[in-house]
Design a protein around this motif. Structure first.
Motif, PDB file in Angstrom:
ATOM      1  N   PHE A 152       5.853   4.328  -2.195  1.00  0.00           N
ATOM      2  CA  PHE A 152       5.015   5.364  -2.802  1.00  0.00           C
ATOM      3  C   PHE A 152       4.566   4.887  -4.177  1.00  0.00           C
ATOM      4  O   PHE A 152       5.400   4.448  -4.974  1.00  0.00           O
ATOM      5  CB  PHE A 152       5.783   6.682  -2.934  1.00  0.00           C
ATOM      6  CG  PHE A 152       6.020   7.358  -1.616  1.00  0.00           C
ATOM      7  CD1 PHE A 152       4.990   8.052  -0.976  1.00  0.00           C
ATOM      8  CD2 PHE A 152       7.262   7.303  -0.997  1.00  0.00           C
ATOM      9  CE1 PHE A 152       5.205   8.677   0.242  1.00  0.00           C
ATOM     10  CE2 PHE A 152       7.476   7.909   0.224  1.00  0.00           C
ATOM     11  CZ  PHE A 152       6.448   8.599   0.853  1.00  0.00           C
ATOM     12  N   CYS A 153       3.276   4.974  -4.452  1.00  0.00           N
ATOM     13  CA  CYS A 153       2.769   4.515  -5.749  1.00  0.00           C
ATOM     14  C   CYS A 153       3.153   5.508  -6.845  1.00  0.00           C
ATOM     15  O   CYS A 153       3.581   6.633  -6.563  1.00  0.00           O
ATOM     16  CB  CYS A 153       1.255   4.320  -5.695  1.00  0.00           C
ATOM     17  SG  CYS A 153       0.304   5.845  -5.803  1.00  0.00           S
ATOM     18  N   SER A 154       2.956   5.092  -8.090  1.00  0.00           N
ATOM     19  CA  SER A 154       3.424   5.902  -9.224  1.00  0.00           C
ATOM     20  C   SER A 154       2.726   7.260  -9.278  1.00  0.00           C
ATOM     21  O   SER A 154       3.282   8.231  -9.765  1.00  0.00           O
ATOM     22  CB  SER A 154       3.230   5.140 -10.523  1.00  0.00           C
ATOM     23  OG  SER A 154       1.899   4.695 -10.616  1.00  0.00           O
ATOM     24  N   LYS A 155       1.520   7.334  -8.736  1.00  0.00           N
ATOM     25  CA  LYS A 155       0.817   8.623  -8.730  1.00  0.00           C
ATOM     26  C   LYS A 155       1.358   9.564  -7.668  1.00  0.00           C
ATOM     27  O   LYS A 155       1.176  10.769  -7.728  1.00  0.00           O
ATOM     28  CB  LYS A 155      -0.675   8.399  -8.450  1.00  0.00           C
ATOM     29  CG  LYS A 155      -1.408   7.796  -9.621  1.00  0.00           C
ATOM     30  CD  LYS A 155      -2.875   7.579  -9.256  1.00  0.00           C
ATOM     31  CE  LYS A 155      -3.537   6.716 -10.315  1.00  0.00           C
ATOM     32  NZ  LYS A 155      -4.705   6.002  -9.766  1.00  0.00           N
ATOM     33  N   CYS A 156       2.012   8.990  -6.670  1.00  0.00           N
ATOM     34  CA  CYS A 156       2.452   9.801  -5.537  1.00  0.00           C
ATOM     35  C   CYS A 156       3.967   9.903  -5.425  1.00  0.00           C
ATOM     36  O   CYS A 156       4.454  10.374  -4.410  1.00  0.00           O
ATOM     37  CB  CYS A 156       1.935   9.201  -4.237  1.00  0.00           C
ATOM     38  SG  CYS A 156       0.156   9.206  -4.087  1.00  0.00           S
ATOM     39  N   VAL A 157       4.687   9.472  -6.449  1.00  0.00           N
ATOM     40  CA  VAL A 157       6.152   9.425  -6.286  1.00  0.00           C
ATOM     41  C   VAL A 157       6.747  10.749  -5.857  1.00  0.00           C
ATOM     42  O   VAL A 157       7.783  10.784  -5.200  1.00  0.00           O
ATOM     43  CB  VAL A 157       6.891   8.927  -7.552  1.00  0.00           C
ATOM     44  CG1 VAL A 157       6.758   7.433  -7.673  1.00  0.00           C
ATOM     45  CG2 VAL A 157       6.428   9.647  -8.788  1.00  0.00           C
TER      46      VAL A 157
ATOM     47  N   HIS B  90       0.826  -1.205   0.000  1.00  0.00           N
ATOM     48  CA  HIS B  90       0.000   0.000   0.000  1.00  0.00           C
ATOM     49  C   HIS B  90       0.863   1.259   0.000  1.00  0.00           C
ATOM     50  O   HIS B  90       1.878   1.313   0.685  1.00  0.00           O
ATOM     51  CB  HIS B  90      -0.943   0.010   1.205  1.00  0.00           C
ATOM     52  CG  HIS B  90      -1.927  -1.101   1.179  1.00  0.00           C
ATOM     53  ND1 HIS B  90      -1.680  -2.307   1.787  1.00  0.00           N
ATOM     54  CD2 HIS B  90      -3.136  -1.206   0.574  1.00  0.00           C
ATOM     55  CE1 HIS B  90      -2.724  -3.119   1.571  1.00  0.00           C
ATOM     56  NE2 HIS B  90      -3.609  -2.474   0.838  1.00  0.00           N
ATOM     57  N   CYS B  91       0.408   2.250  -0.740  1.00  0.00           N
ATOM     58  CA  CYS B  91       1.134   3.509  -0.846  1.00  0.00           C
ATOM     59  C   CYS B  91       1.095   4.251   0.494  1.00  0.00           C
ATOM     60  O   CYS B  91       0.042   4.386   1.112  1.00  0.00           O
ATOM     61  CB  CYS B  91       0.510   4.364  -1.941  1.00  0.00           C
ATOM     62  SG  CYS B  91       1.218   6.005  -2.050  1.00  0.00           S
ATOM     63  N   LEU B  92       2.256   4.713   0.923  1.00  0.00           N
ATOM     64  CA  LEU B  92       2.364   5.454   2.187  1.00  0.00           C
ATOM     65  C   LEU B  92       1.559   6.741   2.156  1.00  0.00           C
ATOM     66  O   LEU B  92       1.070   7.208   3.179  1.00  0.00           O
ATOM     67  CB  LEU B  92       3.829   5.854   2.416  1.00  0.00           C
ATOM     68  CG  LEU B  92       4.756   4.902   3.131  1.00  0.00           C
ATOM     69  CD1 LEU B  92       6.136   5.531   3.199  1.00  0.00           C
ATOM     70  CD2 LEU B  92       4.257   4.599   4.534  1.00  0.00           C
ATOM     71  N   SER B  93       1.443   7.315   0.954  1.00  0.00           N
ATOM     72  CA  SER B  93       0.823   8.626   0.852  1.00  0.00           C
ATOM     73  C   SER B  93      -0.684   8.551   0.663  1.00  0.00           C
ATOM     74  O   SER B  93      -1.441   9.142   1.430  1.00  0.00           O
ATOM     75  CB  SER B  93       1.480   9.398  -0.292  1.00  0.00           C
ATOM     76  OG  SER B  93       0.830  10.612  -0.477  1.00  0.00           O
ATOM     77  N   CYS B  94      -1.136   7.801  -0.360  1.00  0.00           N
ATOM     78  CA  CYS B  94      -2.578   7.802  -0.645  1.00  0.00           C
ATOM     79  C   CYS B  94      -3.273   6.537  -0.150  1.00  0.00           C
ATOM     80  O   CYS B  94      -4.497   6.453  -0.157  1.00  0.00           O
ATOM     81  CB  CYS B  94      -2.820   7.985  -2.144  1.00  0.00           C
ATOM     82  SG  CYS B  94      -2.317   6.572  -3.126  1.00  0.00           S
ATOM     83  N   GLY B  95      -2.508   5.546   0.283  1.00  0.00           N
ATOM     84  CA  GLY B  95      -3.110   4.335   0.827  1.00  0.00           C
ATOM     85  C   GLY B  95      -3.585   3.328  -0.208  1.00  0.00           C
ATOM     86  O   GLY B  95      -4.023   2.229   0.149  1.00  0.00           O
TER      87      GLY B  95
HETATM   88 ZN   LIG Z   1      -0.077   6.848  -3.714  1.00  0.00          ZN
END
Ligand SMILES: [Zn+2]
Length: 237
Positions: free
Chosen positions: A173-178, A151-156
């Motif tokens: 961090f996912c690709s949308k939140c890098v 799971h992405c640390l930023s957006c979950g």
């Molecule tokens: Zn994210």
């Protein structure tokens, strides 16, 4: 009288027939033991008073040390002496846990996992590097820094593509939140591998494909959180 499971991490000869042993105990962290007469061949403490010995002991406290009154050897990981690589990795694990047990509040699960890692190092004929990486990742998790690889640390959001792993922030961090974090580029397949290493039992670790980049990432992740990276035994690996 105290009953305690111990793992010997250092032995020092003392007097004519005794040893002072540094040990990890299952419930009291790092302790020092006096093993009286254990260097005599007929001593009932011979086997339990050697490096790597895992024993169930009866102890009495004497000032800041413990005296072994009796000991029953559970395992001495004898095969470690037959494979120099396994032996070096085992020494690294001992140095690592010796440092961690001193610096942190101690958990019996860490003791059990350490004994288990030594057991598998002594039975494996290869994959020592992967087994050690699994130990490092499980150790840092037990110390309170368990990463959630999925799971992405930023957006979950659930991560299902390539992403970034941030050691400092302790996750992905996912690709949308890098842009939220600086991290190491990891492919989706590498993320799944990391998750697998974290959740697999030691006995199954050999079947996981792990590249050098991930082995280094795991080690750097651990070293960052324990605040030490200059382990002497690491130079032998
Ligand atoms: Zn994210």
């Amino acid at each position: 009288m105290i009953n305690e499971e111990v793992l010997i991490i250092k032995e020092v000869n003392y007097n004519e027939n005794d040893k002072i042993l540094h040990a990890l105990s299952r419930t009291n962290g790092k302790i020092q033991l006096i093993s009286r007469g254990c260097r005599k061949n007929n001593s009932h403490l011979v086997n339990a008073s050697q490096l790597f010995a895992h024993s169930a002991c009866s102890l009495t406290k004497s000032r800041d040390m413990y005296i072994i009154t009796s000991a029953e050897l559970i395992d001495n990981f004898y095969n470690l002496k037959n494979n120099i690589d396994a032996y070096y990795y085992a020494n690294y694990i001992i140095e690592l846990i010796s440092y961690v047990a001193q610096e942190n509040e101690y958990d019996y699960k860490i003791f059990d996992m350490t004994v288990s890692a030594l057991h598998y190092l002594s039975c494996f004929t290869e994959n020592f590097d992967k087994l050690t990486a699994a130990y490092e990742l499980k150790l840092v998790s037990m110390l309170g820094y368990r990463p959630d690889f999925l799971h992405c640390l930023s957006c979950g959001a659930t991560v299902f593509t390539d992403a970034k792993f941030s050691i400092k922030e302790g996750g992905v961090f996912c690709s949308k939140c890098v842009n939220y974090g600086n991290g190491i580029n990891v492919t989706y397949s590498e993320i799944l591998t990391l998750d697998k290493i974290l959740k697999s039992k030691f006995e199954n670790i050999g079947s996981i494909e792990v590249n050098t980049k991930l082995l280094n990432l795991i080690r750097n992740f651990l070293f960052y959180y324990i605040g030490k990276d200059n382990f002497t035994t690491l130079k032998l690996i």
